[in-house]
Design a protein around this motif. Structure first.
Motif, PDB file in Angstrom:
ATOM      1  N   LYS A  42      -5.264   4.113  -5.637  1.00  0.00           N
ATOM      2  CA  LYS A  42      -5.893   4.298  -4.332  1.00  0.00           C
ATOM      3  C   LYS A  42      -6.340   2.971  -3.719  1.00  0.00           C
ATOM      4  O   LYS A  42      -6.215   2.765  -2.529  1.00  0.00           O
ATOM      5  CB  LYS A  42      -7.080   5.249  -4.453  1.00  0.00           C
ATOM      6  N   PHE A  43      -6.866   2.084  -4.528  1.00  0.00           N
ATOM      7  CA  PHE A  43      -7.360   0.817  -4.010  1.00  0.00           C
ATOM      8  C   PHE A  43      -6.410  -0.339  -4.296  1.00  0.00           C
ATOM      9  O   PHE A  43      -6.706  -1.475  -3.995  1.00  0.00           O
ATOM     10  CB  PHE A  43      -8.748   0.518  -4.587  1.00  0.00           C
ATOM     11  N   TYR A  44      -5.261  -0.022  -4.878  1.00  0.00           N
ATOM     12  CA  TYR A  44      -4.281  -1.047  -5.196  1.00  0.00           C
ATOM     13  C   TYR A  44      -3.479  -1.387  -3.950  1.00  0.00           C
ATOM     14  O   TYR A  44      -2.919  -0.510  -3.304  1.00  0.00           O
ATOM     15  CB  TYR A  44      -3.351  -0.541  -6.304  1.00  0.00           C
ATOM     16  N   ARG A  45      -3.476  -2.625  -3.583  1.00  0.00           N
ATOM     17  CA  ARG A  45      -2.704  -3.075  -2.433  1.00  0.00           C
ATOM     18  C   ARG A  45      -1.777  -4.194  -2.885  1.00  0.00           C
ATOM     19  O   ARG A  45      -2.191  -5.348  -2.977  1.00  0.00           O
ATOM     20  CB  ARG A  45      -3.623  -3.596  -1.322  1.00  0.00           C
ATOM     21  N   LYS A 100       2.598  -7.964  -0.036  1.00  0.00           N
ATOM     22  CA  LYS A 100       3.850  -7.760   0.683  1.00  0.00           C
ATOM     23  C   LYS A 100       4.577  -9.095   0.788  1.00  0.00           C
ATOM     24  O   LYS A 100       3.957 -10.147   0.919  1.00  0.00           O
ATOM     25  CB  LYS A 100       3.595  -7.234   2.106  1.00  0.00           C
ATOM     26  N   THR A 127       7.461   0.670   6.497  1.00  0.00           N
ATOM     27  CA  THR A 127       6.529   1.196   5.506  1.00  0.00           C
ATOM     28  C   THR A 127       7.111   2.432   4.838  1.00  0.00           C
ATOM     29  O   THR A 127       6.968   2.626   3.631  1.00  0.00           O
ATOM     30  CB  THR A 127       5.174   1.523   6.179  1.00  0.00           C
ATOM     31  N   ARG A 151       9.415   2.532  -3.477  1.00  0.00           N
ATOM     32  CA  ARG A 151       8.360   2.559  -4.495  1.00  0.00           C
ATOM     33  C   ARG A 151       8.465   3.832  -5.329  1.00  0.00           C
ATOM     34  O   ARG A 151       8.284   3.817  -6.543  1.00  0.00           O
ATOM     35  CB  ARG A 151       6.977   2.453  -3.871  1.00  0.00           C
TER      36      ARG A 151
END
Length: 113
Positions: A62-65, A68, A95, A102
């Motif tokens: 959830k908080f993994y970004r 890019k 996206t 992904r």
């Protein structure tokens, strides 16, 4: 207290994680003491236990970004059109392509893992 008074007392600091300020002697000493501590000597009494209820609504990543990276890639015209149409011609098709890749990537990693 007026808003002007509050704003006058605000202090802002900027932190560059790639170039942190040097540690003080006291900070170095505290880190050495922590490093020397055995795991069984660590006091966890102030940490509440994590129950199954805690994890019930957890969302992996959830908080993994992820970072890019801009690349150039050639796609079949019909594949590109599909993703652009899926987004009603609006921004976001890149996206959506990334999300599809992904999904495949994660499935492959599960199989390999």
């Amino acid at each position: 207290m007026k808003d002007d008074d509050t704003k006058a007392k605000l202090v802002r600091y900027e932190f560059d994680p790639t170039n942190p300020p040097p540690l003080t002697d006291e900070q170095r000493e505290r880190l050495r003491a922590l490093d020397a501590m055995k795991d069984e000597d660590i006091d966890f009494s102030d940490i509440p236990p994590l129950t199954e209820d805690f994890w019930k609504n957890a969302v992996r990543g959830k908080f993994y970004r992820p970072v890019k990276k801009q690349v150039t890639v050639r796609l079949d015209a019909d594949v590109l059109e599909y993703f652009k149409t899926k987004q009603d011609g609006k921004r976001g098709y890149q996206t959506a392509i990334n999300a599809a890749l992904r999904k495949v990537f994660e499935e492959e990693m599960r199989k390999a893992g």
